[in-house]
Write an enzyme that holds these catalytic residues in place. Sequence first.
Site, short mmCIF file in Angstrom:
data_model
loop_
_atom_site.label_atom_id
_atom_site.label_comp_id
_atom_site.label_asym_id
_atom_site.label_seq_id
_atom_site.Cartn_x
_atom_site.Cartn_y
_atom_site.Cartn_z
N THR A 228 -7.02 12.73 36.49
CA THR A 228 -6.19 13.62 37.30
C THR A 228 -6.80 15.02 37.40
OG1 THR A 228 -4.91 14.06 35.34
CG2 THR A 228 -3.94 12.50 36.90
N GLY A 229 -8.08 15.13 37.15
CA GLY A 229 -8.69 16.45 37.25
C GLY A 229 -8.29 17.36 36.12
N LEU A 230 -7.89 16.76 34.99
CA LEU A 230 -7.54 17.55 33.80
C LEU A 230 -8.59 17.34 32.71
CD1 LEU A 230 -3.69 16.91 33.76
CD2 LEU A 230 -4.82 19.09 34.23
N SER A 231 -9.63 16.63 33.07
CA SER A 231 -10.78 16.41 32.19
C SER A 231 -10.48 15.58 30.95
CB SER A 231 -11.37 17.76 31.81
OG SER A 231 -12.73 17.67 31.97
N GLY A 232 -9.85 14.46 31.21
CA GLY A 232 -9.52 13.54 30.13
C GLY A 232 -10.75 12.94 29.49
N ALA B 123 -12.51 15.44 27.11
CA ALA B 123 -11.70 15.77 25.92
C ALA B 123 -12.01 14.77 24.80
CB ALA B 123 -10.21 15.73 26.26
N ASP C 196 -15.57 22.14 32.37
CA ASP C 196 -14.59 21.40 31.58
C ASP C 196 -14.94 21.48 30.10
OD1 ASP C 196 -14.22 20.52 34.21
OD2 ASP C 196 -15.39 18.70 33.86
N1 LIG Z 1 -7.65 9.74 29.78
C1 LIG Z 1 -8.74 8.97 29.72
N2 LIG Z 1 -8.87 8.01 28.79
C2 LIG Z 1 -9.98 7.25 28.75
N3 LIG Z 1 -11.01 7.36 29.58
C3 LIG Z 1 -10.91 8.26 30.53
C4 LIG Z 1 -9.79 9.15 30.66
N4 LIG Z 1 -9.99 9.94 31.70
C5 LIG Z 1 -11.17 9.60 32.20
N5 LIG Z 1 -11.73 8.59 31.50
C6 LIG Z 1 -13.04 7.98 31.77
O1 LIG Z 1 -13.91 8.97 32.30
C7 LIG Z 1 -14.35 8.64 33.61
C8 LIG Z 1 -14.43 9.90 34.49
O2 LIG Z 1 -13.15 10.47 34.67
P1 LIG Z 1 -12.92 11.59 35.78
O3 LIG Z 1 -12.85 10.95 37.11
O4 LIG Z 1 -13.97 12.64 35.58
O5 LIG Z 1 -11.47 12.11 35.38
P2 LIG Z 1 -10.97 13.43 34.66
O6 LIG Z 1 -10.38 14.23 35.74
O7 LIG Z 1 -9.93 13.01 33.68
O8 LIG Z 1 -12.13 14.09 34.02
C9 LIG Z 1 -13.34 7.61 34.09
O9 LIG Z 1 -13.90 6.74 35.02
C10 LIG Z 1 -12.95 6.89 32.80
O10 LIG Z 1 -13.91 5.91 32.47
O1 LIG Z 2 -14.00 19.58 41.36
C1 LIG Z 2 -13.74 20.23 40.35
O2 LIG Z 2 -13.09 21.27 40.40
C2 LIG Z 2 -14.24 19.73 39.01
O3 LIG Z 2 -14.44 18.31 39.06
C3 LIG Z 2 -14.80 17.68 37.84
O4 LIG Z 2 -13.72 17.75 36.94
P1 LIG Z 2 -12.58 16.55 36.88
O5 LIG Z 2 -11.63 16.92 35.80
O6 LIG Z 2 -13.32 15.28 36.53
O7 LIG Z 2 -11.94 16.46 38.21
C4 LIG Z 2 -16.05 18.35 37.29
O8 LIG Z 2 -16.38 17.83 36.02
C5 LIG Z 2 -15.92 19.88 37.21
O9 LIG Z 2 -17.13 20.45 36.77
C6 LIG Z 2 -15.54 20.43 38.58
O10 LIG Z 2 -15.39 21.81 38.55
MG LIG Z 3 -14.00 14.44 34.67
#
Ligand SMILES: Nc1ncnc2c1ncn2[C@@H]1O[C@H](COP(=O)(O)OP(=O)(O)O)[C@@H](O)[C@H]1O
Ligand SMILES: O=C(O)[C@H]1O[C@H](OP(=O)(O)O)[C@H](O)[C@@H](O)[C@@H]1O
Ligand SMILES: [Mg+2]
Length: 338
Positions: free
Chosen positions: A102-106, A109, A152
């Site tokens: 969800t763009g919260l960098s799961g 983390a 992130d």
């Molecule tokens: N909460 C989570 N738990 C486990 N794996 C996750 C999670 N969030 C993301 N991932 C893994 O990291 C990959 C990249 O996620 P990403 O699209 O960058 O989402 P985010 O916005 O959370 O960073 C996903 O395809 C998944 O494999």
């Molecule tokens: O588009 C953005 O603002 C960010 O997108 C990614 O973060 P995500 O949490 O996976 O959406 C990316 O890793 C960041 O560097 C960007 O700023």
């Molecule tokens: Mg990400």
Amino acid sequence: MAGDKNAAIEHRAYARVGLLGNPSDVYYGRTISFSLGNFWASVKLEPSQDLVNRLESDGYYGGVRLLMAICKIFHNHCKDNGITLRRENFRLSYDTNIPRQTGLSGSSAIVCAALSCLLDFYEVRHLIKVEVRPNLILNAEKELGIVAGLQDRVAQVYGGLVYMDFNKKHKEELGHGEYEPMDEGLLPSLHLIYAENPSDSGKVHSTVRQRWLSGDEFIICTMEEVADIALEGRTALIEKDYAKFANLMNRNFDLRRQMFGDNALGALNIEMVEIARRVGAASKFTGSGGAVVVYCPEGPSQAKLLEYECKKAGFLFQPVQVMPSFLNEIDLGTMSSK
Ligand SMILES: Nc1ncnc2c1ncn2[C@@H]1O[C@H](COP(=O)(O)OP(=O)(O)O)[C@@H](O)[C@H]1O
Ligand SMILES: O=C(O)[C@H]1O[C@H](OP(=O)(O)O)[C@H](O)[C@@H](O)[C@@H]1O
Ligand SMILES: [Mg+2]
């Protein structure tokens, strides 16, 4: 870390909000981001007789490969930098409450919390500079083909509110950006809107990235404008000019929309931004999509109205809790400038 060598080690890393300037971090730009206390991932390391690469997971699919990748990157980094690691085995497991994709960098983390466990298990926290750690986290994700930038990982390693400058010269000379922790007390109260609507940040980014790499003037100039938003935002926050801050948030999203286009951003994500704007709040994406950070200049009554509107639309709404920095004395001792 002194003490019982057989004790389990556990670390948390929090979600992050890209507040201003994202996604220019992917393009030698600048951002202001903070660590979000509402959600976190935790990783546990238990000394074990098993092989190092036997990993267990309690969480979603996706996390185990992240743990494996950071182990590999960490071991390679230590080898390349003459850091000797004692030969002992461990088992890693993770859990997370960060809404997925969800763009919260799961993803980072989980990687960040795992790195913290490794630093303590091998007692090498003092040997790996804080500035370098976000690169290790990013490299672990790159290893898996996850497209991402540094903001992130910086917010997650430092905690609190951080101003970041990823200018090319500095990055090429030092191998990392310039990171300046800011007083989180400068932030006005903020809210978060999100939806159970996973969006793959790699997919969202790919076209714009291609255009930037092939020298597209519009993308290059607009990305520079986005980077300037973080610079102006830093001054606005320091001067507590929240009217300016609100304008910058809105402009940040408008520029993203022009570059990426509505199709790539997704109708639901755009609606989350617009629902906030309809009540007069400022709003933008926290990352590449899925969650929105909101500033209600008129205060609690406006936030209440927005909460009601979000509920009607099926979006989740929460006040933002900023997680202060959790760097310890050893971490601070590794930093080039404090
Ligand atoms: N909460 C989570 N738990 C486990 N794996 C996750 C999670 N969030 C993301 N991932 C893994 O990291 C990959 C990249 O996620 P990403 O699209 O960058 O989402 P985010 O916005 O959370 O960073 C996903 O395809 C998944 O494999
Ligand atoms: O588009 C953005 O603002 C960010 O997108 C990614 O973060 P995500 O949490 O996976 O959406 C990316 O890793 C960041 O560097 C960007 O700023
Ligand atoms: Mg990400």
